[in-house]
Design an enzyme around this catalytic site. Structure first.
Site, PDB file in Angstrom:
ATOM      1  N   ASP A 127       0.938  -1.175   0.016  1.00 44.63           N
ATOM      2  CA  ASP A 127       0.147   0.135   0.073  1.00 44.63           C
ATOM      3  C   ASP A 127       0.916   1.308   0.129  1.00 44.63           C
ATOM      4  OD1 ASP A 127      -2.122  -1.822  -0.058  1.00 44.63           O
ATOM      5  OD2 ASP A 127      -2.880  -0.765   2.327  1.00 44.63           O
ATOM      6  N   GLY A 170      -5.388  -0.708  -2.148  1.00 41.79           N
ATOM      7  CA  GLY A 170      -5.123   0.406  -1.350  1.00 41.79           C
ATOM      8  C   GLY A 170      -6.451   0.960  -0.439  1.00 41.79           C
ATOM      9  N   ARG A 253      -0.408  -8.919  -4.710  1.00 38.50           N
ATOM     10  CA  ARG A 253       0.329  -9.808  -3.017  1.00 38.50           C
ATOM     11  C   ARG A 253       1.231 -10.324  -3.624  1.00 38.50           C
ATOM     12  NH1 ARG A 253      -3.181  -8.271   1.719  1.00 38.50           N
ATOM     13  NH2 ARG A 253      -2.981 -10.889   1.929  1.00 38.50           N
TER      14      ARG A 253
HETATM   15  O1  F6P Z   1      -1.701  -5.101   2.307  1.00 42.70           O
HETATM   16  C1  F6P Z   1      -2.577  -4.680   2.272  1.00 42.70           C
HETATM   17  C2  F6P Z   1      -3.812  -4.537   1.641  1.00 42.70           C
HETATM   18  O2  F6P Z   1      -3.476  -5.144   0.334  1.00 42.70           O
HETATM   19  C3  F6P Z   1      -4.452  -4.019   1.331  1.00 42.70           C
HETATM   20  O3  F6P Z   1      -4.814  -2.946   0.385  1.00 42.70           O
HETATM   21  C4  F6P Z   1      -6.050  -4.663   1.168  1.00 42.70           C
HETATM   22  O4  F6P Z   1      -7.186  -3.727   1.465  1.00 42.70           O
HETATM   23  C5  F6P Z   1      -6.015  -5.258   2.632  1.00 42.70           C
HETATM   24  O5  F6P Z   1      -4.137  -6.129   2.826  1.00 42.70           O
HETATM   25  C6  F6P Z   1      -6.393  -6.668   2.184  1.00 42.70           C
HETATM   26  O6  F6P Z   1      -5.881  -7.783   3.044  1.00 42.70           O
HETATM   27  P1  F6P Z   1      -6.339  -9.132   4.015  1.00 42.70           P
HETATM   28  O7  F6P Z   1      -7.520  -9.260   3.155  1.00 42.70           O
HETATM   29  O8  F6P Z   1      -5.345 -10.599   3.622  1.00 42.70           O
HETATM   30  O9  F6P Z   1      -6.605  -8.786   4.807  1.00 42.70           O
END
Ligand code: F6P
Length: 319
Positions: A127, A170, A253
């Site tokens: 992010d 983000g 990611r």
């Molecule tokens: O790592 C940050 C992020 O990628 C954010 O942009 C996103 O909203 C979130 O993680 C989602 O993470 P998870 O669903 O793995 O908890």
């Protein structure tokens, strides 16, 4: 300092493995013992901790994700569990800890720091929402992944003369949409830092249409409170074009880290170990104007991210 620990916490980011590798190998080079902690603070609470050797981190430099696994620990939000974690470190004789993660992970680290543990924060989040550093590990790779998607989407969007809304990650920080938007030539960039209503999006798409654009690309950060499907519907009504939505999600990611992320990871993590070796009080390591820097951990958490309005305005001019 003789014995240190390393963990990754929060959302994984490409380059975290390169950072783990640097912690282990720099630590060994300084004659320290390095302990790997599984699943972030969760593994710390459970005592899931093992000594790492140089070979433990062989062949991970090029891999996305994190070999130590990660978690968003709910228990670690409670004082009694943080006390337990500090005791666990004491039991293992670990005096210093490298925390690779984002804001939430640093806040957890700061709580441990208040309990006498020396904690070094290494910025790992796609992010790019940490205020004290220009870039965090994983951001460059994620932006380049998004760019690749934009390139593919352009082919089909232009062939069908459509508007395509791409919703990228983000939550509070629009950097992924902003940087990929400039480099990918998005017609409209929608980010949490700038208010833009649905009518303004339509106006901009129509303006492009009238100036002869065959299609439109709208890059929207997930933190913008406007439903992508709803936006597509309104766009279809207001313009004479079909609209589609793409939400790449976790594809952003993963993947092999870029050179920039591997370098940032190696340099910040090695610096974190050096600071622990020197018995420095807790700090967050980062990069400012190309130089590796460090800031007091408690201060780093408080620093608000400065919005790059210059990049936003340039992207608007060039769209
Ligand atoms: O790592 C940050 C992020 O990628 C954010 O942009 C996103 O909203 C979130 O993680 C989602 O993470 P998870 O669903 O793995 O908890």
């Amino acid at each position: 300092m003789k014995r240190i620990g390393v963990l990754t916490s929060g959302g994984d980011a490409p380059g975290m493995n390169a950072a783990i590798r640097a912690v282990v190998r720099q630590g060994i080079a300084l004659n320290m013992e390095v302990y790997g902690i599984q699943r972030g603070y969760e593994g710390l609470l459970d005592g899931d901790i093992e000594k790492m050797e140089s070979y433990s981190v062989g062949d991970i430099l090029q891999r996305g994700g994190t070999m130590l696994r990660t978690a968003r620990s709910k228990r670690f939000l409670e004082d009694k569990w943080i006390d337990h974690a500090a005791k666990m470190l004491e039991t293992f004789g670990i005096e210093g800890l490298v925390v690779i993660g984002g804001e939430g992970s640093f806040k957890g680290g700061n709580e441990l720091s208040k309990r006498g543990v020396k904690v070094m924060g290494v910025p790992g989040t796609i992010d790019n929402d940490l205020g004290y550093t220009d870039y965090s590990i994983g951001f460059d790779t994620a932006v380049n992944t998004i760019l690749g998607l934009i390139t593919n989407i352009r082919d089909t969007s232009s062939s069908h003369e459509r508007s395509t809304i791409i919703e990228v990650m983000g939550r509070n920080c629009g950097d992924l949409a902003l940087y990929a938007g400039l480099a990918g030539g998005a017609d409209v960039i929608m980010i949490p830092e700038v208010d833009m209503d649905i009518k303004e999006v339509c106006r901009r798409v129509l303006r492009g249409q009238r100036s002869g654009k065959a299609h439109s690309l709208i890059l929207k950060a997930e933190g913008v409170q406007m439903d992508a499907a709803e936006l597509a519907k309104v766009l279809e009504e207001m313009t004479s074009r079909e609209a589609r939505t793409v939400v790449p999600g976790y594809i952003q990611r993963g993947g092999s880290p870029t050179e920039a992320d591997r370098r940032l990871a190696s340099q910040t993590a090695a610096k974190a170990v050096q600071l622990l070796y020197d018995d420095t009080p807790s700090r967050a390591i980062g990069v400012q104007e190309g130089q590796i820097i460090s800031v007091e951990l408690a201060k780093a958490i408080e620093m608000k991210r400065e919005f790059r309005r210059d990049i936003y305005e340039l992207a608007e001019i060039l769209a």
